[in-house]
Motif scaffolding. Structure first.
Motif, PDB file in Angstrom:
ATOM      1  N   VAL A  91     125.379 -49.563  20.118  1.00 17.00           N
ATOM      2  CA  VAL A  91     125.039 -48.216  19.647  1.00 17.00           C
ATOM      3  C   VAL A  91     124.533 -47.355  20.805  1.00 17.00           C
ATOM      4  N   MET A  92     123.709 -47.930  21.662  1.00 24.44           N
ATOM      5  CA  MET A  92     123.213 -47.155  22.804  1.00 24.44           C
ATOM      6  C   MET A  92     124.348 -46.778  23.759  1.00 24.44           C
ATOM      7  N   THR A  93     125.295 -47.684  23.949  1.00 23.66           N
ATOM      8  CA  THR A  93     126.442 -47.389  24.802  1.00 23.66           C
ATOM      9  C   THR A  93     127.286 -46.267  24.208  1.00 23.66           C
ATOM     10  N   LEU A  94     127.554 -46.354  22.906  1.00 25.07           N
ATOM     11  CA  LEU A  94     128.334 -45.302  22.251  1.00 25.07           C
ATOM     12  C   LEU A  94     127.597 -43.964  22.268  1.00 25.07           C
ATOM     13  N   ALA A  95     126.270 -43.997  22.087  1.00 25.45           N
ATOM     14  CA  ALA A  95     125.487 -42.756  22.140  1.00 25.45           C
ATOM     15  C   ALA A  95     125.538 -42.149  23.544  1.00 25.45           C
ATOM     16  N   TYR A  96     125.465 -42.982  24.565  1.00 25.74           N
ATOM     17  CA  TYR A  96     125.539 -42.491  25.942  1.00 25.74           C
ATOM     18  C   TYR A  96     126.909 -41.862  26.201  1.00 25.74           C
ATOM     19  N   ILE A  97     127.952 -42.552  25.796  1.00 25.75           N
ATOM     20  CA  ILE A  97     129.310 -42.037  26.002  1.00 25.75           C
ATOM     21  C   ILE A  97     129.483 -40.719  25.247  1.00 25.75           C
ATOM     22  N   TYR A  98     128.977 -40.671  24.014  1.00 22.44           N
ATOM     23  CA  TYR A  98     129.090 -39.442  23.238  1.00 22.44           C
ATOM     24  C   TYR A  98     128.339 -38.297  23.914  1.00 22.44           C
ATOM     25  N   ARG A 100     127.573 -37.910  26.942  1.00 18.45           N
ATOM     26  CA  ARG A 100     128.199 -37.561  28.225  1.00 18.45           C
ATOM     27  C   ARG A 100     129.507 -36.791  28.039  1.00 18.45           C
ATOM     28  N   HIS A 101     130.222 -37.094  26.953  1.00 17.69           N
ATOM     29  CA  HIS A 101     131.565 -36.516  26.783  1.00 17.69           C
ATOM     30  C   HIS A 101     131.721 -35.697  25.504  1.00 17.69           C
ATOM     31  N   LYS A 102     130.628 -35.289  24.860  1.00 16.35           N
ATOM     32  CA  LYS A 102     130.747 -34.590  23.584  1.00 16.35           C
ATOM     33  C   LYS A 102     131.415 -33.227  23.689  1.00 16.35           C
ATOM     34  N   GLN A 103     131.429 -32.638  24.867  1.00 14.03           N
ATOM     35  CA  GLN A 103     132.044 -31.328  25.031  1.00 14.03           C
ATOM     36  C   GLN A 103     133.573 -31.416  25.140  1.00 14.03           C
ATOM     37  N   LEU A 104     134.118 -32.601  25.327  1.00 18.73           N
ATOM     38  CA  LEU A 104     135.568 -32.741  25.447  1.00 18.73           C
ATOM     39  C   LEU A 104     136.252 -32.483  24.104  1.00 18.73           C
ATOM     40  N   ASP A 105     137.376 -31.808  24.172  1.00 21.99           N
ATOM     41  CA  ASP A 105     138.124 -31.490  22.962  1.00 21.99           C
ATOM     42  C   ASP A 105     138.595 -32.749  22.235  1.00 21.99           C
ATOM     43  N   ALA A 106     138.979 -33.772  22.986  1.00 27.85           N
ATOM     44  CA  ALA A 106     139.462 -35.015  22.373  1.00 27.85           C
ATOM     45  C   ALA A 106     138.360 -35.693  21.556  1.00 27.85           C
ATOM     46  N   GLN A 108     135.711 -34.181  20.170  1.00 29.99           N
ATOM     47  CA  GLN A 108     135.469 -33.346  18.997  1.00 29.99           C
ATOM     48  C   GLN A 108     136.585 -33.507  17.965  1.00 29.99           C
ATOM     49  N   ALA A 109     137.819 -33.622  18.436  1.00 31.19           N
ATOM     50  CA  ALA A 109     138.943 -33.824  17.516  1.00 31.19           C
ATOM     51  C   ALA A 109     138.817 -35.166  16.793  1.00 31.19           C
ATOM     52  N   LEU A 110     138.412 -36.204  17.528  1.00 32.54           N
ATOM     53  CA  LEU A 110     138.219 -37.529  16.921  1.00 32.54           C
ATOM     54  C   LEU A 110     137.125 -37.473  15.858  1.00 32.54           C
ATOM     55  N   LEU A 111     135.998 -36.878  16.195  1.00 35.48           N
ATOM     56  CA  LEU A 111     134.896 -36.785  15.234  1.00 35.48           C
ATOM     57  C   LEU A 111     135.268 -35.950  14.022  1.00 35.48           C
ATOM     58  N   ASN A 112     135.964 -34.844  14.246  1.00 36.00           N
ATOM     59  CA  ASN A 112     136.395 -34.005  13.130  1.00 36.00           C
ATOM     60  C   ASN A 112     137.385 -34.732  12.227  1.00 36.00           C
ATOM     61  N   SER A 113     138.216 -35.595  12.815  1.00 40.23           N
ATOM     62  CA  SER A 113     139.169 -36.348  11.993  1.00 40.23           C
ATOM     63  C   SER A 113     138.480 -37.452  11.198  1.00 40.23           C
ATOM     64  N   LEU A 114     137.316 -37.908  11.658  1.00 40.04           N
ATOM     65  CA  LEU A 114     136.583 -38.949  10.935  1.00 40.04           C
ATOM     66  C   LEU A 114     135.787 -38.390   9.753  1.00 40.04           C
TER      67      LEU A 114
END
Length: 185
Positions: A91-98, A100-106, A108-114
């Protein structure tokens, strides 16, 4: 030495128990009963029964109870921490990745599709609970529909959506009103 063994065993179980607490039970049994023979199958069955009756996730409760049975309070702490460590790291790894990269369109598209899938899962669970509350499935076929429960559901739903009442107060009120109605009927 027992603390290190407990940590290694429950870390492995935590790492490979994908699918929830009940999915971890066979892994725990294989390690605790079959491989290390720390408990008999009878003791393990009793432990699982207790773990299932106590509040909280069954796998974490099992780790805690096994740890306390084998090495006291410190063993319980070690087994519990070892079991949750892989999930915490993930969870900490995924939170860090998120972050770090939350501004990327890909991303945001993944999260919006979920989002629709998550809403569908929650709605499905809610509908299943509602069906169970409104129809007494123990009397199938021709199970009677519970109109009192339907009216209470609608009133509670309206109160939750249209007012600022505390949800716990609404639950308690619905329970009291429903209890009185069912006693009268």
């Amino acid at each position: 030495m027992i603390y290190l063994q407990l940590f290694i065993v429950f870390f492995q179980i935590g790492l490979f128990s994908i699918g929830g607490g009940l999915a971890a039970i066979p892994l725990i049994q294989e390690q605790i009963v079959d491989t290390h023979a720390w408990l008999s199958i009878s003791e393990f069955t009793d432990l699982i029964t207790i773990a299932q009756m106590t509040p909280g996730p069954i796998a974490i409760n099992s780790a805690t109870f096994i740890g306390i049975r084998l090495a006291g309070f410190a063993g319980a702490v070690v087994a519990t921490l070892a079991f949750i460590t892989p999930s915490v790291i993930l969870v900490m790894t995924l939170a860090y990745i998120y972050n770090r990269h939350k501004q990327l369109d890909a991303v945001q598209a993944l999260l919006n599709s979920l989002k629709p899938a998550i809403v569908a899962f929650i709605a499905s669970a809610g509908i299943s609970i509602l069906q169970t509350a409104l129809v007494d499935t123990s009397q199938l076929p021709g199970a009677p529909f519970d109109y009192v429960a339907l009216v209470l559901f609608i009133l509670a739903f309206i109160c939750l959506r249209k007012t600022k009442f505390d949800p716990i107060l609404i639950m308690l009120s619905t329970g009291l009103v429903g209890g009185m109605i069912y006693l009268i009927l």
